[in-house]
Enzyme design. Structure first.
Site, short mmCIF file in Angstrom:
data_model
loop_
_atom_site.label_atom_id
_atom_site.label_comp_id
_atom_site.label_asym_id
_atom_site.label_seq_id
_atom_site.Cartn_x
_atom_site.Cartn_y
_atom_site.Cartn_z
N HIS A 97 0.84 -1.19 0.00
CA HIS A 97 0.00 0.00 0.00
C HIS A 97 0.88 1.25 0.00
O HIS A 97 2.09 1.18 0.23
CB HIS A 97 -0.93 0.00 1.21
N GLU A 142 1.30 3.74 2.03
CA GLU A 142 2.04 4.05 3.25
C GLU A 142 3.30 3.20 3.37
O GLU A 142 4.36 3.69 3.74
CB GLU A 142 1.15 3.81 4.49
N TRP A 149 -16.16 8.29 -37.51
CA TRP A 149 -15.86 8.75 -36.16
C TRP A 149 -16.37 10.17 -36.02
O TRP A 149 -16.06 11.01 -36.86
CB TRP A 149 -14.37 8.72 -35.87
N ARG A 159 -11.31 4.11 -20.27
CA ARG A 159 -11.50 2.66 -20.20
C ARG A 159 -10.49 2.01 -19.25
O ARG A 159 -10.83 1.09 -18.50
CB ARG A 159 -11.34 2.04 -21.59
N THR A 208 -25.54 -2.04 -30.25
CA THR A 208 -24.23 -1.48 -30.55
C THR A 208 -23.28 -2.56 -31.02
O THR A 208 -22.48 -2.35 -31.94
CB THR A 208 -23.66 -0.76 -29.31
N LEU A 245 -13.90 -3.34 -27.36
CA LEU A 245 -13.98 -2.73 -26.02
C LEU A 245 -12.78 -3.13 -25.16
O LEU A 245 -12.93 -3.43 -23.97
CB LEU A 245 -15.29 -3.09 -25.31
N GLU A 302 -20.98 2.69 -22.46
CA GLU A 302 -20.68 3.24 -23.78
C GLU A 302 -21.78 2.88 -24.78
O GLU A 302 -21.55 2.86 -25.99
CB GLU A 302 -19.33 2.70 -24.29
#
Length: 327
Positions: free
Chosen positions: A45, A47, A165, A179, A191, A199, A251
């Site tokens: 972590h 710390e 696009w 992403r 889609t 993706l 998306e």
């Protein structure tokens, strides 16, 4: 604390499902400041990273940490114990960790050991940075980001359904960063049939997110393997939260966007606008279906950032009247 926030943000894409925490140890003397950020799951972590760099100079030092130090044994030992053992005199904490394994126990352990603890320094900036993690721990559901790309007259696709696009390469590169910070990406089966997206995360650090489809995509679609869901969205969010999905990036097209927006399930809207006009009223709008019938009933959020990427503009909007955009 600002330095600690920046350190946390620098590892935003690699720590999930752990929070992206930053730590700064300022020794009492001329020793250099030690910086730390959370490593990928199983690693140290923030710390612990900073303490290792600080070495003996941590004794009597002040530690600035964006999130309350943990107090339980997980994949790594408790950070609160490490700070105590190192002889840190004072710990400045941005926000209390709402995780039930911590939830104030780390602060209590530090104070019981005689360490001075100050809580709430830079809280607004820290809450903004850690918003997805905090939301997940408080609600059990992922932080939902809805991303849409549109022309200036609010069209996400032409009447024939074509949408590639609308925005330029700079904006699309920013989507890759978005992403990389998400644990799951969701689209509708429509889609998938229209665009056959993969993706995946390209040209960015981080792992490919879990791919989620509303409806039944074609068996040969590039999105596979994917989690297929049919039915209400709320149970899906509960399921994703239980899987450790901290941030869900939506998306989908106009119908999926309307489904999440209409149910009040979006936390953070990311809208990319290109300097272009579709013209007319037959292009596909941001949201499908009927909207508010009166001006008094329209949805209002809070614009928190406007950023230019090449010729395009990204606008960040948070739901409700409060809150802060995720950097």
């Amino acid at each position: 604390m600002a330095e600690a926030v920046a350190l946390g943000q620098s590892v935003r894409a690699t720590t999930s499902p752990n929070p992206w925490v930053g730590a700064v140890i300022v020794p009492d003397g001329d020793a250099p400041v030690a910086l730390g950020a959370t490593q990928p799951p199983g690693g140290a972590h923030a710390e612990a990273v900073a303490l290792e760099l600080a070495g003996a100079s941590a004794k009597g030092a002040t530690a600035y940490v964006t999130l309350e130090p943990c107090s339980h044994h997980g994949r790594t030992p408790p950070c609160a114990d490490a700070l105590i053992a190192a002889g840190v005199k004072r710990v400045v904490v941005g926000v209390v960790d709402p995780d039930p394994h911590v939830a104030g126990a780390g602060i209590a352990r530090l104070r019981h050991a005689g360490v001075e603890v100050e809580v709430g320094v830079g809280v607004e900036v820290v809450e903004a940075s850690l918003a997805p993690y905090l939301a997940h721990r408080r609600t059990g559901r992922p932080w939902v980001v809805l991303k849409l790309a549109a022309t200036l007259d609010g069209r996400i696709a032409a009447p024939d359904g074509s949408s590639k696009w609308i925005t330029g390469p700079e904006a699309r590169a920013d989507v890759q960063r978005l992403r990389s910070q998400s644990d799951a990406i969701l689209v509708g089966a429509g889609t998938v049939r229209a665009d056959d997206p993969a993706l995946t995360v390209r040209a960015e650090a981080g792992h490919d997110p879990l791919r989620v489809v509303l409806g039944h995509p074609p068996a040969a679609a590039r999105i596979h393997p994917a989690l297929i869901h049919v039915g209400e969205i709320e149970p899906l969010l509960d399921d994703l939260g239980s899987r450790g999905v901290i941030q869900l990036l939506v998306e989908g097209g106009a119908r999926v966007a309307a489904s999440f927006h209409g149910r009040g399930l979006v936390d953070h809207y990311v809208l990319y606008f290109a300097p272009a006009f579709m013209g007319g009223d037959d292009g596909i709008p941001l949201f499908a279906g009927p909207g508010s019938k009166t001006l008094g009933g329209i949805w209002r959020g809070r614009i928190t950032a406007v950023t230019q990427f090449g010729p395009d503009v990204r606008i960040d909007v948070l739901a409700g009247q409060g809150g802060f955009a995720v950097p």
